[in-house]
Motif scaffolding. Structure first.
Motif, mmCIF file in Angstrom:
data_model
loop_
_atom_site.group_PDB
_atom_site.id
_atom_site.type_symbol
_atom_site.label_atom_id
_atom_site.label_comp_id
_atom_site.label_asym_id
_atom_site.label_seq_id
_atom_site.Cartn_x
_atom_site.Cartn_y
_atom_site.Cartn_z
ATOM 1 N N ASP A 163 0.974 -1.208 -0.114
ATOM 2 C CA ASP A 163 0.030 -0.084 0.109
ATOM 3 C C ASP A 163 0.870 1.253 -0.083
ATOM 4 O O ASP A 163 0.508 2.126 -0.515
ATOM 5 C CB ASP A 163 -0.960 0.202 1.211
ATOM 6 N N TYR A 164 1.970 1.219 0.700
ATOM 7 C CA TYR A 164 2.702 2.294 0.960
ATOM 8 C C TYR A 164 3.846 2.825 -0.409
ATOM 9 O O TYR A 164 3.780 3.943 -0.709
ATOM 10 C CB TYR A 164 3.722 2.251 2.102
ATOM 11 N N PHE A 165 4.244 1.637 -0.691
ATOM 12 C CA PHE A 165 5.327 2.038 -1.833
ATOM 13 C C PHE A 165 4.507 1.777 -3.323
ATOM 14 O O PHE A 165 5.226 2.040 -4.375
ATOM 15 C CB PHE A 165 6.624 1.032 -1.610
ATOM 16 N N LYS A 166 3.465 0.899 -3.331
ATOM 17 C CA LYS A 166 2.957 0.580 -4.669
ATOM 18 C C LYS A 166 3.546 -0.502 -5.290
ATOM 19 O O LYS A 166 2.826 -1.584 -5.476
ATOM 20 C CB LYS A 166 2.694 1.749 -5.527
ATOM 21 N N ASP A 167 4.903 -0.523 -5.659
ATOM 22 C CA ASP A 167 5.815 -1.479 -6.262
ATOM 23 C C ASP A 167 7.230 -1.455 -5.987
ATOM 24 O O ASP A 167 7.651 -0.455 -5.244
ATOM 25 C CB ASP A 167 5.518 -1.230 -7.808
ATOM 26 N N ILE A 168 7.826 -2.167 -6.501
ATOM 27 C CA ILE A 168 9.321 -2.267 -6.295
ATOM 28 C C ILE A 168 9.987 -0.948 -6.673
ATOM 29 O O ILE A 168 10.912 -0.432 -5.975
ATOM 30 C CB ILE A 168 10.111 -3.581 -6.825
ATOM 31 N N GLU A 169 9.660 -0.237 -7.908
ATOM 32 C CA GLU A 169 10.187 0.927 -8.367
ATOM 33 C C GLU A 169 9.901 2.144 -7.206
ATOM 34 O O GLU A 169 10.812 2.737 -7.204
ATOM 35 C CB GLU A 169 9.622 1.188 -9.579
ATOM 36 N N GLY A 170 8.709 1.871 -6.835
ATOM 37 C CA GLY A 170 8.371 2.968 -5.947
ATOM 38 C C GLY A 170 9.369 2.901 -4.361
ATOM 39 O O GLY A 170 9.751 3.667 -3.825
ATOM 40 N N LEU A 171 9.499 1.809 -4.155
ATOM 41 C CA LEU A 171 10.396 1.467 -2.797
ATOM 42 C C LEU A 171 11.919 1.705 -3.040
ATOM 43 O O LEU A 171 12.588 2.431 -2.525
ATOM 44 C CB LEU A 171 10.404 -0.267 -2.536
#
Length: 234
Positions: A101-109
């Protein structure tokens, strides 16, 4: 190469230099600007987190300490970049152990982790006096030198490597250098299980005059890692 240089070089390989952002800290520890204003804050261990860098630019008084800071900022930045890439590869395989929920996906992380590292590395270069090398369970600070101490992703996470005695000694030291309160996040180990000696540890703190609360926080990335311990000194 001397023995000291040799062991320091080896130690850099053992350090994982990955950090969280200022925004993540506010959610992990349920913080508000009001409760931090005018307080002296210690982030321990701070790693590659940007809470100190961004906090001081926002007018807060934050000091960072970590065993990693025995190494040069440049070496740590390079290690951090490698560690982020390595962690992202691992994430591809372990995505189901996390909530997105917080980062949406690995790229966001990845973007969050790079942002924290870059802010931290830049601040280490510009304000190195804020980044104090330490080796827990001892800290080079005076009694009650800080009002609030934040401790993320260290104590209970590595319950397989750090025993109960180490936790008690470290907590006593964190409390020694703090005047008001210590907050610890998360309360689970690397497998997402609640730290097995947590109730015993809470009783120990209560017997020593602290008020301890286990509180849910508005942050959960690793499954079940959504609570912190808030320890107020008596």
């Amino acid at each position: 190469m001397s023995k000291v240089e040799q062991s320091t070089k080896l130690d850099l390989e053992r350090i994982v230099f990955i950090g969280r952002t200022f925004g993540e800290y506010f959610d992990m520890f349920s913080l508000s600007e009001e409760e931090l204003e005018g307080k002296k804050i210690l982030d321990c261990p701070a790693g590659a987190c940007s809470f100190t860098a961004v906090g001081n630019k926002s007018g807060l008084d934050v000091t960072a300490c970590d065993i990693a800071y025995y190494h040069s900022g440049e070496d740590l930045k390079n290690k951090g970049l490698q560690d982020i890439e390595h962690a992202m590869k691992h994430m591809q395989k372990a995505q189901n152990n996390y909530k997105w929920d917080y980062f949406k996906d690995i790229e966001g992380l990845r973007n969050h982790r790079l942002s924290a590292l870059q802010d931290c590395a830049k601040d280490m270069k510009e304000s190195s006096e804020r980044y104090i090398p330490v080796t827990l369970p001892s800290l080079p600070f005076k009694n009650e030198e800080f009002d609030i101490l934040l401790s993320a992703h260290f104590l209970f996470m590595y319950a397989d490597r750090l025993d109960y005695q180490f936790h008690i000694e470290t907590l006593n030291e964190l409390l020694r250098v703090t005047k008001e309160e210590v907050r610890i996040f998360p309360l689970v180990d690397l497998e997402g299980k609640r730290y097995e000696h947590l109730d015993k540890l809470i009783s120990y703190l209560a017997d020593n005059g602290c008020t301890v609360e286990e509180l849910k926080v508005p942050y959960e990335f690793q499954a079940n890692a959504n609570s912190m311990l808030k320890i107020k000194k008596g």
